[in-house]
Design a protein around this motif. Structure first.
Motif, PDB file in Angstrom:
ATOM      1  N   ALA A   6       3.040   6.403  -8.835  1.00 51.81           N
ATOM      2  CA  ALA A   6       4.044   5.273  -9.080  1.00 51.81           C
ATOM      3  C   ALA A   6       4.440   4.476  -7.881  1.00 51.81           C
ATOM      4  O   ALA A   6       4.446   3.563  -7.684  1.00 51.81           O
ATOM      5  CB  ALA A   6       5.427   5.983  -9.479  1.00 51.81           C
ATOM      6  N   LEU A   7       4.374   5.143  -6.593  1.00 52.25           N
ATOM      7  CA  LEU A   7       4.520   4.615  -5.533  1.00 52.25           C
ATOM      8  C   LEU A   7       3.249   3.676  -5.017  1.00 52.25           C
ATOM      9  O   LEU A   7       3.624   2.398  -4.645  1.00 52.25           O
ATOM     10  CB  LEU A   7       4.902   5.522  -4.378  1.00 52.25           C
ATOM     11  CG  LEU A   7       6.431   6.099  -4.436  1.00 52.25           C
ATOM     12  CD1 LEU A   7       6.054   7.235  -3.377  1.00 52.25           C
ATOM     13  CD2 LEU A   7       7.208   5.200  -3.770  1.00 52.25           C
ATOM     14  N   GLN A   8       2.124   3.906  -5.521  1.00 49.67           N
ATOM     15  CA  GLN A   8       1.151   3.271  -5.193  1.00 49.67           C
ATOM     16  C   GLN A   8       0.961   1.895  -6.124  1.00 49.67           C
ATOM     17  O   GLN A   8       0.539   0.879  -5.764  1.00 49.67           O
ATOM     18  CB  GLN A   8      -0.416   4.094  -5.169  1.00 49.67           C
ATOM     19  CG  GLN A   8      -0.363   5.022  -4.269  1.00 49.67           C
ATOM     20  CD  GLN A   8      -1.635   6.055  -4.398  1.00 49.67           C
ATOM     21  OE1 GLN A   8      -2.585   5.857  -5.209  1.00 49.67           O
ATOM     22  NE2 GLN A   8      -1.758   6.966  -3.500  1.00 49.67           N
ATOM     23  N   ARG A   9       1.288   2.209  -7.465  1.00 46.74           N
ATOM     24  CA  ARG A   9       1.135   1.094  -8.281  1.00 46.74           C
ATOM     25  C   ARG A   9       2.494   0.258  -7.817  1.00 46.74           C
ATOM     26  O   ARG A   9       2.255  -1.063  -7.714  1.00 46.74           O
ATOM     27  CB  ARG A   9       1.743   1.584  -9.650  1.00 46.74           C
ATOM     28  CG  ARG A   9       0.634   2.387 -10.476  1.00 46.74           C
ATOM     29  CD  ARG A   9       0.775   2.822 -11.670  1.00 46.74           C
ATOM     30  NE  ARG A   9      -0.407   3.257 -12.217  1.00 46.74           N
ATOM     31  CZ  ARG A   9      -0.456   4.050 -13.276  1.00 46.74           C
ATOM     32  NH1 ARG A   9       0.639   4.582 -13.581  1.00 46.74           N
ATOM     33  NH2 ARG A   9      -1.543   4.385 -13.933  1.00 46.74           N
ATOM     34  N   ALA A  10       3.615   0.594  -7.237  1.00 43.32           N
ATOM     35  CA  ALA A  10       4.637  -0.373  -6.773  1.00 43.32           C
ATOM     36  C   ALA A  10       4.137  -1.125  -5.531  1.00 43.32           C
ATOM     37  O   ALA A  10       4.199  -2.285  -5.616  1.00 43.32           O
ATOM     38  CB  ALA A  10       5.887   0.480  -6.479  1.00 43.32           C
ATOM     39  N   LEU A  11       3.500  -0.403  -4.744  1.00 50.55           N
ATOM     40  CA  LEU A  11       2.963  -1.269  -3.601  1.00 50.55           C
ATOM     41  C   LEU A  11       1.883  -2.308  -4.152  1.00 50.55           C
ATOM     42  O   LEU A  11       1.805  -3.320  -3.605  1.00 50.55           O
ATOM     43  CB  LEU A  11       2.484  -0.317  -2.532  1.00 50.55           C
ATOM     44  CG  LEU A  11       1.920  -0.822  -0.998  1.00 50.55           C
ATOM     45  CD1 LEU A  11       3.163  -1.861  -0.589  1.00 50.55           C
ATOM     46  CD2 LEU A  11       1.485   0.168  -0.201  1.00 50.55           C
ATOM     47  N   ALA A  12       0.958  -1.773  -4.867  1.00 55.50           N
ATOM     48  CA  ALA A  12      -0.135  -2.789  -5.367  1.00 55.50           C
ATOM     49  C   ALA A  12       0.759  -4.057  -6.128  1.00 55.50           C
ATOM     50  O   ALA A  12       0.447  -4.974  -5.953  1.00 55.50           O
ATOM     51  CB  ALA A  12      -0.819  -2.115  -6.535  1.00 55.50           C
TER      52      ALA A  12
ATOM     53  N   LEU B 156       5.869   4.649   2.622  1.00 51.84           N
ATOM     54  CA  LEU B 156       6.063   4.297   1.289  1.00 51.84           C
ATOM     55  C   LEU B 156       6.825   5.358   0.425  1.00 51.84           C
ATOM     56  O   LEU B 156       6.324   6.216   0.279  1.00 51.84           O
ATOM     57  CB  LEU B 156       4.742   4.290   1.093  1.00 51.84           C
ATOM     58  CG  LEU B 156       4.331   3.829  -0.773  1.00 51.84           C
ATOM     59  CD1 LEU B 156       4.949   2.650  -1.100  1.00 51.84           C
ATOM     60  CD2 LEU B 156       2.828   3.924  -1.152  1.00 51.84           C
ATOM     61  N   GLY B 157       8.097   4.861   0.120  1.00 53.16           N
ATOM     62  CA  GLY B 157       8.791   5.756  -0.544  1.00 53.16           C
ATOM     63  C   GLY B 157       9.726   6.836   0.302  1.00 53.16           C
ATOM     64  O   GLY B 157       9.718   6.588   1.775  1.00 53.16           O
ATOM     65  N   ALA B 158      10.562   7.671  -0.142  1.00 59.09           N
ATOM     66  CA  ALA B 158      11.205   8.364   0.670  1.00 59.09           C
ATOM     67  C   ALA B 158      10.418   9.511   1.045  1.00 59.09           C
ATOM     68  O   ALA B 158       9.915  10.221   0.445  1.00 59.09           O
ATOM     69  CB  ALA B 158      12.427   9.004  -0.262  1.00 59.09           C
ATOM     70  N   ALA B 159      10.458   9.569   2.505  1.00 59.74           N
ATOM     71  CA  ALA B 159       9.484  10.726   3.302  1.00 59.74           C
ATOM     72  C   ALA B 159      10.156  12.011   3.346  1.00 59.74           C
ATOM     73  O   ALA B 159      11.224  12.176   3.221  1.00 59.74           O
ATOM     74  CB  ALA B 159       9.217  10.167   4.584  1.00 59.74           C
ATOM     75  N   GLU B 160       9.278  13.100   3.029  1.00 60.84           N
ATOM     76  CA  GLU B 160       9.673  14.549   3.258  1.00 60.84           C
ATOM     77  C   GLU B 160       9.255  14.991   4.360  1.00 60.84           C
ATOM     78  O   GLU B 160       9.803  16.264   4.667  1.00 60.84           O
ATOM     79  CB  GLU B 160       9.244  15.072   2.045  1.00 60.84           C
ATOM     80  CG  GLU B 160       9.810  14.731   0.616  1.00 60.84           C
ATOM     81  CD  GLU B 160       8.923  15.121  -0.712  1.00 60.84           C
ATOM     82  OE1 GLU B 160       9.526  15.209  -1.653  1.00 60.84           O
ATOM     83  OE2 GLU B 160       7.814  16.057  -0.342  1.00 60.84           O
TER      84      GLU B 160
END
Lengths: 255, 290
Positions: A6-12, B156-160
């Motif tokens: 989902a994160l990769q799709r958001a960045l794309a 990218l996103g919340a890092a853990e």
């Protein structure tokens, strides 16, 4: 797995989609709009500059080969204020489906052909872009294996075998005569032979309609039969031998 | 760990150059270039044709070569292209490279290639995924796989975890070698405000088989890994510090992809870096084969 994808799709989407242009105004809202969980969405708000840089860098990577390969097409559309819109529409369709950087420009050409983008306004646009890429495609065409038994001198009963890189193309416009300062082609039927010379450089040659037709027809039947079918009074054997010497024709296959 | 891990690695030491299209004709024409090895991107050679392709193949068949992939999308979710992996395997065998490197990142999503090195989330899920993909890729390659740390401009996103822990977890989880890009460490240190030497001290340096070095450029508040400028002294010093820490002559590759200078200027830049390399390791380096 699901969150990473989902994160990769958001960045794309940030990179390629129109709404990515408004990312910096509301990074968290953008991320929420991509369906990301709240913690991830808030993280988009912590790195707005860096994430926005990805939009710029990735689009630059994708657009640079297009601008390099299609300078006349770009000049035409910039003059008309349509280049950015064209690029945006291309990127949004996500049709770069190859890992090879060299395939980006052909993907753009394929997109123009499939969507007919801009053709209502510039009916020659696809031909113009094709002509711009033609020499590159010919120069980089992978070497092929030639059939055995090819002869250097043509005889009326032979079939001709083009070099694998050679292309015979027909346009409705003289697109090969355009330039960045004069990007609108004259509307006249144009036949071109694109081939690779002994040094490996792409060359373009204007052909008469009859010569172009013969180069196509004489691949499937003898030179004599092809000439007769086309109503040619004389067999252009010297021209065919010249094209073999130049590298456009690989050789002649006896019957 | 890296010592003895890679058969044929002893042929690779000193400072090599990335093989780039503008220099192919000149390099193919001369074997006395003094470059101990080249690095080539398989994506740029496989399936290509024409004169530059023939020049590239002549160089690859003549000189020592390492291979470095650009777009396998190791951290992505798209299935492997089996045809390409077959071509890649044959290419690696042909070049005789002792290893093949890919970037620890993703470059494609849902079949769409973005042609940019995009960062993985620094999460346990992403680390497990990247390690599994690396193990799977390794099983399909005829030579050992290295992963390279990239520059990143945002988490990218919340890092853990932080980047160092993420990279270490992937390398250890996949049990693969490390292509350590010291310029990327330096650039990340600038952008995120950490000490690059302290960062490196935390890392599994025993996995390092090769280094990358390059130039970068600052744009506003962000420093970007452009590969478009000469290597600056602090990055050279970080390379020397790393080599001393490693205590072994791993090969260093100078990357130059933008504003590519004339071959003679690039050879001079390589010589400058070679002198810095020798200063640390005092290892004499010969020219290319042939």
């Amino acid at each position: 797995m699901a969150e990473t994808l989902a994160l990769q799709r958001a960045l794309a989407a940030l990179v390629l989609d129109p709404e990515g242009a408004a990312f910096e105004e509301d990074p968290v809202g953008f991320a929420r709009g991509q369906g990301l969980p709240e913690a991830h969405a808030e993280a988009f708000g912590r790195f707005p500059g860096g994430l926005a840089a990805y939009r710029e860098l990735a689009r630059l990577s994708l657009v640079d080969p297009i601008e390099t390969m299609f300078p006349v097409t770009k000049a035409l559309l910039e003059r008309e204020g349509a280049w950015e819109g064209c690029i945006d529409a291309f990127l949004q369709t996500r049709c770069v489906g190859s890992r090879h950087y060299r395939d980006i420009a052909p993907a753009f050409l394929g997109w123009l052909a499939e969507t007919e983008w801009g053709m209502a306004t510039w009916p020659f646009l696809l031909e113009l872009a094709h002509a711009e890429l033609l020499e590159v495609l010919v120069a980089r065409f992978p070497d092929g294996i030639l059939p055995e038994g090819l002869q250097e001198t043509p005889h009326p009963g032979d079939r001709l075998v083009l070099d694998p890189a050679t292309q015979v193309v027909a346009y409705r416009h003289a697109v090969h005569r355009t330039s960045e300062t004069d990007p609108v082609p004259e509307a006249r039927p144009t036949h071109l032979l694109a081939y690779r010379d002994a040094e490996g450089r792409a060359q373009l040659m204007d052909l008469t309609p009859a010569a172009a037709a013969l180069l196509v027809e004489a691949q499937g039947r003898s030179i004599r039969e092809a000439a007769q079918a086309l109503g040619l009074a004389d067999l252009p054997l010297p021209l065919l031998e010249e094209l073999r010497i130049r590298g456009a024709i690989a050789g002649f296959m006896p019957a | 760990m890296a010592q003895g891990r890679f058969a044929g690695q002893e042929r690779f030491t000193g400072v090599g150059l990335g093989l780039r299209r503008p220099h192919l004709e000149a390099v193919a024409a001369r074997a006395d270039h003094g470059v101990p090895f080249w690095e080539t991107c398989p994506e740029n050679v496989i399936g290509d044709g024409g004169r530059p392709h023939r020049d590239a193949c002549a160089i690859l068949d003549r000189d020592p070569v390492l291979t470095h992939g650009l777009a396998i999308s190791l951290g992505g979710f798209d299935p492997w292209d089996e045809d390409y992996l077959g071509d890649l395997g044959r290419f690696l065998v042909r070049t005789g490279t002792p290893w093949h490197s890919e970037h620890l990142c993703f470059t494609a999503v849902d079949g769409s290639w973005l042609h940019e090195l995009l960062p993985m989330p620094f999460t346990r899920e992403a680390a497990r995924h990247a390690a599994a993909r690396a193990r799977d890729l390794q099983a399909r390659l005829p030579v050992p796989l290295l992963l390279e740390n990239i520059t990143y401009y945002a988490e990218l996103g919340a890092a853990e975890m932080d980047e160092a822990d993420f990279i270490a977890e992937v390398l250890e989880g996949a049990d693969v070698g490390w292509l350590l890009d010291v310029n990327n460490v330096y650039v990340n240190a600038l952008n995120f405000g950490f000490d690059p030497k302290a960062w490196l001290s935390r890392m599994p340096l025993d996995r390092v088989a090769q280094l990358h070095i390059a130039g970068h450029k600052r744009f506003g508040t962000l420093t970007v890994d452009t590969h478009g400028a000469d290597v600056i002294d602090p990055v050279i010093e970080l390379m020397q510090w790393t080599l001393a820490r490693l205590g072994r002559p791993v090969p260093v590759l100078l990357e130059r992809d933008n504003h590519i200078p004339d071959l003679e200027d690039l050879l001079a830049e390589r010589s400058r870096l070679q002198a810095a390399y020798d200063e640390v390791l005092a290892v004499p380096v010969g020219g290319g084969r042939g």
